[in-house]
Design an enzyme around this catalytic site. Sequence first.
Site, short mmCIF file in Angstrom:
data_model
loop_
_atom_site.label_atom_id
_atom_site.label_comp_id
_atom_site.label_asym_id
_atom_site.label_seq_id
_atom_site.Cartn_x
_atom_site.Cartn_y
_atom_site.Cartn_z
N GLY A 81 6.78 -3.84 -1.36
CA GLY A 81 5.33 -3.98 -1.36
C GLY A 81 4.87 -4.75 -0.13
N GLY A 82 4.59 -6.03 -0.31
CA GLY A 82 4.00 -6.86 0.74
C GLY A 82 4.69 -6.76 2.09
CD GLU A 134 1.16 -3.62 -8.44
OE1 GLU A 134 0.80 -2.74 -7.64
OE2 GLU A 134 1.99 -4.52 -8.13
CG HIS A 140 3.96 0.44 -9.05
ND1 HIS A 140 3.25 -0.72 -9.31
CD2 HIS A 140 4.86 0.13 -8.09
CE1 HIS A 140 3.72 -1.67 -8.52
NE2 HIS A 140 4.68 -1.19 -7.77
CD GLU A 189 8.77 -1.79 -7.79
OE1 GLU A 189 8.80 -2.17 -6.62
OE2 GLU A 189 7.77 -1.31 -8.32
CG ASN A 199 3.49 0.68 -3.54
OD1 ASN A 199 2.41 1.14 -3.16
ND2 ASN A 199 3.66 0.21 -4.77
CD1 TRP A 200 2.59 0.61 3.10
CD2 TRP A 200 0.84 1.65 4.04
NE1 TRP A 200 3.00 1.09 4.31
CE2 TRP A 200 1.95 1.74 4.92
CE3 TRP A 200 -0.36 2.24 4.42
CZ2 TRP A 200 1.86 2.38 6.16
CZ3 TRP A 200 -0.43 2.89 5.66
CH2 TRP A 200 0.67 2.96 6.51
CE LYS A 201 2.84 -3.38 -4.76
NZ LYS A 201 3.21 -4.51 -5.59
CB SER A 252 9.60 -10.92 -3.90
OG SER A 252 8.42 -11.17 -4.65
N GLY A 281 5.36 -9.31 -6.10
CA GLY A 281 4.27 -10.04 -5.46
C GLY A 281 4.27 -11.53 -5.75
#
Length: 253
Positions: A236-237, A99, A97, A169, A9-11, A215, A175
């Site tokens: 993510g990251g 966010e 998600h 998650e 997930n590149w957000k 993470s 993150g």
Amino acid sequence: MRKPFVAGNWKMNMDAHAGVELAKAIAAGSVNIAGGQVDVALIPPFVYLQAVASAVTASHVAVGAQDVYFQEKGAFTGEISPAMLKDVGCAYVLCGHSERRHVIGEDDAIVNKKVHAAINGGLLPILCVGELQSEREAGQTEAVVSTQVKKGLAGLDGERAAAVTIAYEPVWAIGTGLTATPQQAQDVHAFIRELVAKLYDAELAGAMRVQYGGSVNAANSGELLGQPDIDGALVGGASLKAQEFLGIIKSAV
Ligand code: 13P
């Protein structure tokens, strides 16, 4: 056996050039690693979907979207329909998600409508669930996750629910560099699977993939993905770096 599923997930990150380069590197690198043993998806921002889908054509890497609207078409300025996502080459879509729930303010009712709309539109939803730190500390993890799973899947019969992947998650691990321990994650994954068995049946629960997210990186993915009820990762990251993401895919084989 459930086939592992790793999604990046590149957000709200990358640009057109960097996104295409990253997608190409992952498509090329994952052929040798996964070779079809792991499902891999890239989930870029809407505006780069088409370019990323073109970059991974002819590879086994799939493309997903970060969100979808639940109406088919019409006067919904700024929203994107399931058919539009299909049209630009998406197979998957994230629904609910953390966010979207906690920054944008989506509730379980909207998330459920999105899950239905995605399936009706021929997409495979990834239903995201997870508790806040305060909820974990208050001993409410199972209650929160249970509500999100039940309300997210509400109204789906078994055949349609089979299209769903669940991503656990924990919000406090997203993150932050904090990761649930493999045991903490396994416990919640097993809980989700038992819940799906109660809502549907053991066969569906045994086939449904439950990804862990929060993470995840190439250094910790091996132990997490080695847990019996963890069927992959929603990253993510670490999905923004080809070598790191390829390392996670490798640990899923
Ligand atoms: P991080 O891997 O950056 O913690 O993000 C997890 C996530 O939210 C993936 O959807």
